[in-house]
Design an enzyme around this catalytic site. Structure first.
Site, short mmCIF file in Angstrom:
data_model
loop_
_atom_site.label_atom_id
_atom_site.label_comp_id
_atom_site.label_asym_id
_atom_site.label_seq_id
_atom_site.Cartn_x
_atom_site.Cartn_y
_atom_site.Cartn_z
N ALA A 168 79.29 27.05 73.94
CA ALA A 168 80.71 26.91 73.61
C ALA A 168 81.22 28.00 72.67
O ALA A 168 82.15 28.75 73.01
CB ALA A 168 80.97 25.53 73.01
N ARG A 195 90.20 39.04 75.31
CA ARG A 195 91.59 38.82 75.70
C ARG A 195 92.55 39.53 74.73
O ARG A 195 93.56 40.11 75.14
CB ARG A 195 91.90 37.32 75.69
CG ARG A 195 93.32 36.98 76.11
CD ARG A 195 93.69 35.55 75.75
NE ARG A 195 93.04 34.56 76.60
CZ ARG A 195 93.56 34.11 77.74
NH1 ARG A 195 94.72 34.58 78.16
NH2 ARG A 195 92.94 33.21 78.44
N GLU A 223 72.19 35.38 76.28
CA GLU A 223 71.92 33.94 76.31
C GLU A 223 70.50 33.71 76.84
O GLU A 223 70.13 34.24 77.89
CB GLU A 223 72.95 33.25 77.20
CG GLU A 223 72.59 31.86 77.67
CD GLU A 223 72.38 30.83 76.55
OE1 GLU A 223 73.12 30.91 75.54
OE2 GLU A 223 71.48 29.99 76.68
N ALA A 242 78.72 22.41 79.35
CA ALA A 242 79.08 21.22 78.60
C ALA A 242 77.85 20.34 78.42
O ALA A 242 77.60 19.46 79.24
CB ALA A 242 80.17 20.45 79.35
N CYS A 251 77.51 17.97 76.54
CA CYS A 251 77.96 16.58 76.38
C CYS A 251 78.05 15.86 77.71
O CYS A 251 78.16 14.64 77.76
CB CYS A 251 79.32 16.52 75.69
SG CYS A 251 79.39 17.49 74.19
N ASP A 306 77.40 25.44 66.35
CA ASP A 306 76.48 24.47 65.74
C ASP A 306 75.48 25.10 64.78
O ASP A 306 74.62 24.39 64.24
CB ASP A 306 75.71 23.72 66.83
CG ASP A 306 76.62 22.84 67.68
OD1 ASP A 306 77.82 22.75 67.36
OD2 ASP A 306 76.12 22.23 68.64
N ALA A 310 81.34 19.92 69.91
CA ALA A 310 81.88 20.98 70.76
C ALA A 310 83.31 21.42 70.41
O ALA A 310 83.60 22.62 70.47
CB ALA A 310 81.81 20.55 72.23
N TYR A 312 105.87 2.04 71.85
CA TYR A 312 105.60 0.68 72.31
C TYR A 312 106.02 0.54 73.76
O TYR A 312 107.12 0.93 74.14
CB TYR A 312 106.38 -0.32 71.45
CG TYR A 312 106.64 -1.66 72.10
CD1 TYR A 312 105.57 -2.44 72.56
CD2 TYR A 312 107.92 -2.16 72.24
CE1 TYR A 312 105.79 -3.67 73.16
CE2 TYR A 312 108.15 -3.39 72.84
CZ TYR A 312 107.10 -4.14 73.30
OH TYR A 312 107.32 -5.36 73.89
N TRP A 352 103.83 -4.35 67.50
CA TRP A 352 103.20 -3.92 66.25
C TRP A 352 101.84 -3.34 66.63
O TRP A 352 100.91 -4.10 66.90
CB TRP A 352 103.00 -5.09 65.29
CG TRP A 352 104.24 -5.63 64.65
CD1 TRP A 352 104.89 -6.77 65.00
CD2 TRP A 352 104.95 -5.10 63.51
NE1 TRP A 352 105.96 -6.96 64.17
CE2 TRP A 352 106.03 -5.96 63.24
CE3 TRP A 352 104.78 -3.97 62.70
CZ2 TRP A 352 106.94 -5.74 62.21
CZ3 TRP A 352 105.68 -3.75 61.67
CH2 TRP A 352 106.75 -4.62 61.43
#
Lengths: 446, 446
Positions: free
Chosen positions: A11, A22, A33, A41, A43, A281, A299, A424, A432
């Site tokens: 990530a 960019r 890598e 991902a 996760c 991380d 992430a 609501y 509420w």
């Protein structure tokens, strides 16, 4: 032409690379890598194991090819950065496919080396049947192994452990989950964690709380998960005991670490070494409620950190402000979310914390399908500032947690929350909202 | 013993009565309500007509009996307050069941007379087959009439008109909906409203936009809905053209009205007349983004206003700060929500508004069941402050709108939103939440 080298293609690394390229098309961007995958991902891996995600490649956001051809970023998978000479600004890289070692100069370096599973000393995770989960390749190995397994032992009741418990149960495995204290102890107070315990038991997870993991033994071809209280024969074991920052390379380079053990960065994601940034991380950040350094390996923060690093490298001026500690997960049918500080965190930090727990509903009482919801709100008795909250329930949890996160960002007080103009409509919320009821009850006691 | 008289027993009136009594048990509290119901949810009526709510009594939060016996509040239904002498502090009340008229002294008065449907001059809503919807009794009449109807004409594309269109379609009726401009014109920009138009057409609502309602004619026993462009033979007509504050009594008493035509109140809900408070759909409030007075007849605000009035009457010190304009609704399968200012509102108020529209997804792309989501974000080009937002989609809309509402309350900027620590989990949100992506795109253009 200046060159940016990014170490790590998950990530944070890919966010840094993409943003830098960019903003400044003239920047040469290379990403090394170690694994076969970038921009993925992790996760999503529990859902791959569970079978909700059919193909591991679905967990990849953008392919290596996409980055190479469409974004003009030189992505090299199966390449490990062995060393960095920050004075000479040279990285030493090994191609893991042909074992070639070579050097590359850089102008800017991003360390996005991520985290690594926490493994107790003496446990050999290379033993067959023992797994940790960080990468897609870990996920492939676990899924392959679980096809033949009938029983799984999971050590650790954090996000990974709980999501894997769900995945294995839905795959029909017997699941034993070992946790020294209670599920999600680092994120939740016991009263909220109790909702998770109920949900795990409802789905026949053999939950062993208050047991300390000692070892995994392999005897006569079968595995035995050993705790301080018992032994569990299982077909495979997942060690999901948490994440630590992967800072080996940073330490060798002389990059300063913070009090959490992760790389210390400023809000531009610059490390103590000139030209070297860190993101994701492996980097420390600030908790915006406590104002203290925190290691928060999730992430969304990693992506934002990477983007900020990339922008600054490309000549921009972005700041990563820090985190609120917002996390969600789903455990079977229970939605769980939290943001800010838990009661125990608030008290450990010296806040005079006041707490309200309410049970409420997700829709108008007369609208079909309304689900129960447990809201815990934590505030500072002195300033009345909201410090955090945790919510569990069957729907509408994530949105309310994010609402609290935005309230924390703005420094809202309990009084503010009683007045907050939340929407609501019978299918989505009672007139509420539970957040407002919790604030009203808290206000009576302040 | 001091006495509080509350005129009107819907949301605001009962909230005021209940809160006042809770804070000061020695206060005598009397509520006069013209209809047979108190403490009810008119917003639930479309779902009663649709059949999702089986019994109209399910829309009552607390019964008259509950208030009388458990809360010691003297609730009188079928009682109309005819007049008030604010100098002498006397109300003149008529019992609608026996036509008896009597006088009652008060120390505090709450005007909670609510709103009334906007009806064009010359249209007689007492003609058979023509209806408006405000009360439960209106709902009962509409439901009874629609059992025999095959076709329904709805005039007005606001919340009530749209929710009724859904209800009648699900009941198998042909539905013609007349709207002068576009659906939810007062709340949404055309680009967002377009999502609603698509959804209505997908569900075979005969949508007649750009037509001005003129009259309903009854000829030879059949109804004809007449616009400036066409005529529509229908079995019944609902006029859902908006709500106006019911201020007849207030005007007769000499209570000052605000620029919106609703009762002017301060943040303690006090009117210009001593001892007289107003709360709910008859009262004006402040829009917290524009700082201007606004008439905002929605239940959450009415409830809060009532509660604030009741607290102050009982000796407390509560403030109603105002509204953000947050509203949700569901139109068939489309969730719609908005908060703050729309683009046209912002521009009309003189803001240099910048707008971003994005299409995003509600879950991680690889997680099954992800739904499309359209997010419109509006910000002030000068201060970068977020001014508002609107979201449509298939899930996760309400929570994100509330998140924006909390962001508006805290005065967050576009930069803040790019950094906001929103939660992430594949079943609930992609790693870059749509709100953050919208803010990132907007920031590039600021």
């Amino acid at each position: 032409m200046a060159r940016l080298v990014v170490v790590g293609g998950s990530a944070a690394g890919m966010a840094a690379a993409a943003k830098a390229k960019r903003v400044n098309r003239n920047l040469e961007v290379i990403v090394y890598e170690r694994s076969r995958y970038v921009s993925y991902a992790p996760c999503g891996v529990p859902y791959y194991i569970e079978g909700l995600v059919g193909d591991i490649n679905d967990l990849v956001y953008y392919s290596v090819d996409y980055f190479r051809t469409k974004r003009n970023i030189d992505v090299r998978v199966r390449h490990e950065v062995l060393d960095v000479d920050p004075k000479a600004r040279i990285v030493t890289v090994k191609n893991l496919d042909d074992d070639q070692i070579f050097e590359v100069e850089y102008d800017y370096l991003v360390l996005a080396t991520g985290g690594r599973p926490l493994i107790p000393e003496g446990v050999d995770v290379n033993v067959e049947g023992i797994f940790t989960l960080r990468t897609l390749e870990d996920g492939e190995r676990i899924k392959a192994a679980c096809e033949k397994a009938e029983s799984v032992g999971i050590v650790g009741g954090g996000y990974t452990g709980l999501e894997l418990a769900e995945a294995f149960r839905y795959r029909g495995k017997r699941v034993t989950l070992i946790q020294r204290s209670y599920p999600m102890r680092r994120a939740l107070d016991p009263k909220v964690s109790h909702d998770i315990i109920d949900e795990l038991r409802r789905h026949d997870v053999d939950l062993r709380l208050g047991e300390t993991f000692l070892d995994v033994e392999r005897r006569a071809g079968s595995l035995r998960l050993v705790t301080d209280k018992d032994e569990y024969p299982v077909d495979m074991v997942i060690l999901a005991m948490g994440v630590r920052p992967n800072v080996d390379l940073a330490e060798r380079m002389g990059v300063e670490l913070g009090v959490t053990g992760a790389i210390r960065v400023n809000d531009r994601m610059e490390t103590s070494v000139e030209g070297v940034y860190a993101a994701g991380d492996n980097a420390e950040t600030i908790h915006l409620v406590s104002g203290r350094p925190i290691y928060f390996p999730f992430a969304p923060a990693a992506n934002k950190m990477g983007r900020v690093a990339g922008d600054n490298i490309a000549g921009g001026n972005s700041r990563f402000r820090g985190v609120l500690g917002t996390t969600f997960t789903k455990i079977f049918d229970l939605h769980v979310g939290r943001t800010g500080l838990s009661e125990w965190e608030a008290k450990a930090l010296g806040f005079d914390a006041t707490v309200v727990d309410i049970n409420h509903i997700s829709r108008s009482h007369y609208f079909p399908g309304s689900k129960r919801m447990h809201i815990r709100l934590i505030a500072d008795r002195e300033s009345h500032r909201i410090l955090g909250g945790a919510i569990t329930g069957g729907e509408g949890v994530a949105g309310r947690v994010n609402t609290l996160a935005a309230a924390l960002w703005g420094g809202l007080t309990v009084e503010d929350l009683t007045q907050l103009d939340l929407g609501y409509a019978p299918p989505f919320a009672p007139v509420w909202d539970g957040l407002i009821i919790a604030a009203n009850i808290m206000l009576r006691e302040l």
